[in-house]
Write a protein that holds these residues in place. Structure first.
Motif, PDB file in Angstrom:
ATOM      1  N   ALA A 145       0.838  -1.211   0.000  1.00 54.82           N
ATOM      2  CA  ALA A 145       0.000   0.000   0.000  1.00 54.82           C
ATOM      3  C   ALA A 145       0.869   1.256   0.000  1.00 54.82           C
ATOM      4  O   ALA A 145       0.617   2.205  -0.758  1.00 54.82           O
ATOM      5  N   LEU A 146       1.894   1.262   0.838  1.00 54.13           N
ATOM      6  CA  LEU A 146       2.771   2.441   0.932  1.00 54.13           C
ATOM      7  C   LEU A 146       3.481   2.723  -0.385  1.00 54.13           C
ATOM      8  O   LEU A 146       3.486   3.863  -0.879  1.00 54.13           O
ATOM      9  N   THR A 147       4.079   1.700  -0.974  1.00 50.39           N
ATOM     10  CA  THR A 147       4.836   1.921  -2.206  1.00 50.39           C
ATOM     11  C   THR A 147       3.903   2.220  -3.386  1.00 50.39           C
ATOM     12  O   THR A 147       4.263   2.977  -4.287  1.00 50.39           O
ATOM     13  N   LEU A 148       2.703   1.672  -3.363  1.00 49.86           N
ATOM     14  CA  LEU A 148       1.734   2.001  -4.412  1.00 49.86           C
ATOM     15  C   LEU A 148       1.336   3.470  -4.327  1.00 49.86           C
ATOM     16  O   LEU A 148       1.199   4.156  -5.349  1.00 49.86           O
ATOM     17  N   ALA A 149       1.157   3.966  -3.099  1.00 57.10           N
ATOM     18  CA  ALA A 149       0.803   5.377  -2.918  1.00 57.10           C
ATOM     19  C   ALA A 149       1.907   6.271  -3.467  1.00 57.10           C
ATOM     20  O   ALA A 149       1.636   7.279  -4.132  1.00 57.10           O
ATOM     21  N   ARG A 150       3.154   5.907  -3.192  1.00 57.77           N
ATOM     22  CA  ARG A 150       4.268   6.733  -3.673  1.00 57.77           C
ATOM     23  C   ARG A 150       4.398   6.646  -5.195  1.00 57.77           C
ATOM     24  O   ARG A 150       4.720   7.639  -5.851  1.00 57.77           O
ATOM     25  N   ALA A 151       4.156   5.458  -5.754  1.00 58.56           N
ATOM     26  CA  ALA A 151       4.246   5.303  -7.211  1.00 58.56           C
ATOM     27  C   ALA A 151       3.139   6.063  -7.928  1.00 58.56           C
ATOM     28  O   ALA A 151       3.328   6.569  -9.039  1.00 58.56           O
ATOM     29  N   ALA A 152       1.968   6.159  -7.293  1.00 59.72           N
ATOM     30  CA  ALA A 152       0.804   6.737  -7.972  1.00 59.72           C
ATOM     31  C   ALA A 152       0.732   8.254  -7.857  1.00 59.72           C
ATOM     32  O   ALA A 152       0.185   8.910  -8.742  1.00 59.72           O
ATOM     33  N   GLY A 153       1.283   8.816  -6.783  1.00 58.72           N
ATOM     34  CA  GLY A 153       0.936  10.175  -6.412  1.00 58.72           C
ATOM     35  C   GLY A 153       1.829  11.282  -6.924  1.00 58.72           C
ATOM     36  O   GLY A 153       2.370  11.214  -8.035  1.00 58.72           O
TER      37      GLY A 153
END
Lengths: 287, 287
Positions: free
Chosen positions: B135-143
């Motif tokens: 979840a954390l790395t997805l947030a950073r990749a998406a934002g």
């Protein structure tokens, strides 16, 4: 007492969020514009329920920042011309007015991602279980079964043949407002791996009281004091708590809901007094 | 071999996502419309890197579904009139054309939430650490430092005095495409708590090759075969890999990047052959 705690938590949340957004593109400037200037009630719920469970505030400020980012994204997208088409928010021009629509779409998108980054942040909740659960429950509160569902029901109502019934408005508001309130109020218990049921009951009553008071303010407030357009629902013939119940009965229901919210907290004793103060504040506020 | 694996994974991802979206509002119908019909390359990267690490596919399908939901949201919002204003996507009318703009905004918003729900899902990664990190790395990749940043740079370029340089386009595409490719390719290692560095190197080269081929297709393809508008960048005078390098040199660079991607996988031996096939496919595809 409540006001100083609200202000202190809002300041801590702002500091946390400002450290995350350091770029100088219009995207970043517009994200900061969208994030700050509100009362940060949802973030306060996270901070206060964390204190109730002896969670370190320096950790709780991360999920508190996350829920404020989520709320801010929802406002930016709700204000778009293709949604509610509002020019004013928190007494300031909305993002698509101050910048442009494309920027407003991207700002909302980036703020939603930021919300999850904060919820799952390693400096936030102390255990991986809590970080994973905060992200999971935030996703459910925000998405197609929560906040976005409420928004979709609201849009559908605009073109429906009949105005909504009271039960339908309660369901709609449970998504639009209740879901994020519920997440925020249970976050302290999730961080401490404690039972969140009493706080969810509190939040459900609180969220509904909040929304009834929003309808009261929309009916009785003026744009300068409220900081956003008022009277739009009535002008559009939309059913609201006030149009369905009348002003006095709407106020009485909100007051009853505050009593229900406070009763839910009985197990916490005096430690939950500030959460009770918050409930009373929610129906006394004029903006 | 690759094509049948792609098709099988795309079908598994579709089944997983269909089980999540059961409502019958236009929101839900439009979410399903937006999710399906693509090749699910990013979801395949999750599935294949999970197999490489002996992660159960019945678990890997959750983060694989998550990255497809994230990608789908980005397409729905990119296609909006205030963004790229596209009518056609995957050979079908875009969401705002088939429904309306407000629905398209909400569909994108709900799909982003769904992406995080899938990344943090208890039936997905087997440990809370992996769920939280996904979840954390997805947030950073998406934002704001990933996909949305790339999109913001793309919009900024449209009004800039000078066309972008090659380095600027690489940086832009690293956000727009590379960040999600990187997350997808490292997801298998994250689920297995293994080193993801070789897979990130693979994904970075793969993502850039993918984007160069997108520019090649935009220059040489036709709308029926591609399933979306072509030639828009050239018509708008936007700098692309093809406009800056010429068609042949762009193709040569893409081919070199595929070699780089394959070399990154040397430590995995023959088990990574299908990931090498994927890299070769990415620059041979015509849609």
């Amino acid at each position: 007492m409540l006001q100083s705690a609200l202000a202190a938590d809002a300041a801590a949340i702002r500091t946390c969020l400002e450290a995350q957004i350091t770029g100088d593109l219009r995207l970043h400037a517009a994200m900061r514009h969208a994030l700050f200037g509100g009362k940060a009630l949802r973030g306060f719920l996270v901070m206060e329920t964390a204190r109730l469970h002896d969670v370190n505030p320096s950790r709780a400020v991360f999920p508190a920042s996350g829920i404020e980012a989520m709320h801010a994204y929802s406002l930016v997208h709700d204000d778009l011309p293709c949604m509610d088409d509002d020019d004013l928010r928190r007494g300031q021009p909305t993002v698509h007015v101050k910048w442009d629509e494309g920027t407003a779409v991207l700002v909302g998108d980036a703020l939603q991602s930021l919300a999850f980054e904060m919820a799952a942040h390693p400096d936030g909740a102390a255990t991986p279980e809590a970080r994973a659960d905060l992200a999971l429950t935030l996703a459910r509160a925000a998405g197609k079964d929560g906040m976005v569902l409420g928004q979709a029901l609201d849009i559908a109502a605009e073109t429906a043949a009949d105005p909504l019934t009271l039960d339908q408005i309660v369901a709609l508001q449970d998504g639009k407002t209740g879901a994020l309130f519920g997440w925020a109020a249970s976050a302290g218990a999730v961080m401490a791996r404690a039972d969140s049921a009493p706080l969810l009951a509190y939040a459900q009553a609180l969220g509904l009281a909040f929304q009834i008071q929003d309808d009261v303010i929309d009916q009785t407030g003026d744009v300068t004091a409220v900081g956003k357009a008022v009277g739009k629902d009535a002008a559009a013939g939309k059913a609201t708590f006030v149009s369905l119940l009348g002003l006095q009965e709407a106020k009485r229901r909100a007051s009853d809901l505050v009593d229900t919210a406070c009763d839910s907290l009985s197990g916490y004793g005096k430690r939950a007094e500030r959460l009770r103060d918050l409930a009373r504040f929610v129906i006394s506020r004029q903006s």
